[in-house]
Design an enzyme around this catalytic site. Structure first.
Site, PDB file in Angstrom:
ATOM      1  N   HIS A 112     -54.986  12.956  26.949  1.00  0.00           N
ATOM      2  CA  HIS A 112     -56.008  12.651  25.952  1.00  0.00           C
ATOM      3  C   HIS A 112     -57.352  13.202  26.407  1.00  0.00           C
ATOM      4  CE1 HIS A 112     -53.593   9.045  24.434  1.00  0.00           C
ATOM      5  NE2 HIS A 112     -53.129   9.142  25.664  1.00  0.00           N
ATOM      6  N   TYR A 113     -58.306  13.296  25.484  1.00  0.00           N
ATOM      7  CA  TYR A 113     -59.702  13.305  25.900  1.00  0.00           C
ATOM      8  C   TYR A 113     -60.324  11.989  25.461  1.00  0.00           C
ATOM      9  CZ  TYR A 113     -61.222  15.092  21.184  1.00  0.00           C
ATOM     10  OH  TYR A 113     -61.472  15.286  19.847  1.00  0.00           O
ATOM     11  N   GLU A 136     -56.478   9.984  30.485  1.00  0.00           N
ATOM     12  CA  GLU A 136     -57.675  10.328  29.723  1.00  0.00           C
ATOM     13  C   GLU A 136     -58.537  11.301  30.521  1.00  0.00           C
ATOM     14  OE1 GLU A 136     -58.843   9.449  26.742  1.00  0.00           O
ATOM     15  OE2 GLU A 136     -57.695   7.676  26.125  1.00  0.00           O
ATOM     16  N   ASP A 183     -56.894  15.351  20.086  1.00  0.00           N
ATOM     17  CA  ASP A 183     -57.096  15.537  21.525  1.00  0.00           C
ATOM     18  C   ASP A 183     -55.788  15.831  22.269  1.00  0.00           C
ATOM     19  OD1 ASP A 183     -56.650  12.694  20.775  1.00  0.00           O
ATOM     20  OD2 ASP A 183     -56.818  12.274  22.910  1.00  0.00           O
TER      21      ASP A 183
END
Length: 230
Positions: free
Chosen positions: A24-25, A89, A141
């Protein structure tokens, strides 16, 4: 590794098989804002790890716990992605706050973390995915700036060669994309997600010969349809 415990997790089901890695971002203005949200009980979101722009790795949720990062998602027939995945993340403002390239230090830390995770769990290369791959109608993302090709080159994920065969029948391509793993109920969103991952120079959700050859190439590479066991 820096410990930054999040309260946002639950138990994994008994005998849960961890076989997906989701990248993810954060989509937040800063690392601090991302950590605050991921570690706030009010947000009800988390991930197992966060990596900042300098390459610092934060552990938010123990891998043995079910972090809340995927949301409503689908991959290869599975819908409870949180129960069978590790979520990472990457600190990045994302499309909402000024999307930017991912720094080398962040890639290096991700490489080390991902290879370590892959060495400990039966996660096939085809199951190293972005949030947009498993939720194509909702998420974008880690986005088109993320270098999936470079990651595949060091053993994290796949990168297809274009097939020598060209197939432009939309129904057939929809079937192939579904067999690769995507939710194809919203076909344009699925095409965009595929392009964002494998043809990031032009993400428009429209079929063209390059996208078609990449879908065919990836389908040939993964060996066709094989749903995940529930």
């Amino acid at each position: 590794m820096i410990e930054a415990p999040s309260p946002n997790f639950g138990p994994r089901p008994d005998n849960a098989r961890i076989d997906i890695l989701v990248l993810h971002y954060t989509g937040m203005p800063s690392r601090e804002a991302a950590l605050e949200r991921l570690c706030s009980s009010k947000s009800e979101v988390s991930a197992h790890y966060l990596i900042d722009e300098m390459g610092e790795v934060y552990r938010l949720v123990d891998e043995g716990r079910r972090a809340w990062h995927a949301g409503i998602a689908y991959w290869r027939g599975a819908v409870d992605i949180n129960s069978r995945s590790i979520g990472v993340e990457l600190v990045n403002p994302g499309h909402e706050y000024g999307y930017s390239a991912f720094p080398i230090a962040q890639y290096a830390a991700l490489q080390n973390l991902a290879l370590n995770i892959l060495s400990r769990y039966p996660i096939p290369a085809r199951n190293v995915v972005g949030h947009s791959d498993i939720a194509p109608g909702r998420k974008t993302d880690p986005g088109e700036f993320f270098d999936w090709q470079a990651m595949a080159g060091i053993g994290v994920g796949l990168w297809p060669m274009q097939s020598n065969h060209l197939e432009l029948d939309i129904g057939r391509l929809k079937t192939l994309l579904g067999e690769i793993g995507y939710d194809v109920n919203n076909l344009a969103a699925a095409f965009r997600a595929f392009q964002r991952h494998f043809r990031p120079t032009r993400v428009n959700g429209r079929m063209d010969s390059e996208t078609a050859r990449l879908i065919l190439g990836l389908h040939e590479q993964v060996g066709g349809n094989s749903p995940l066991s529930v």
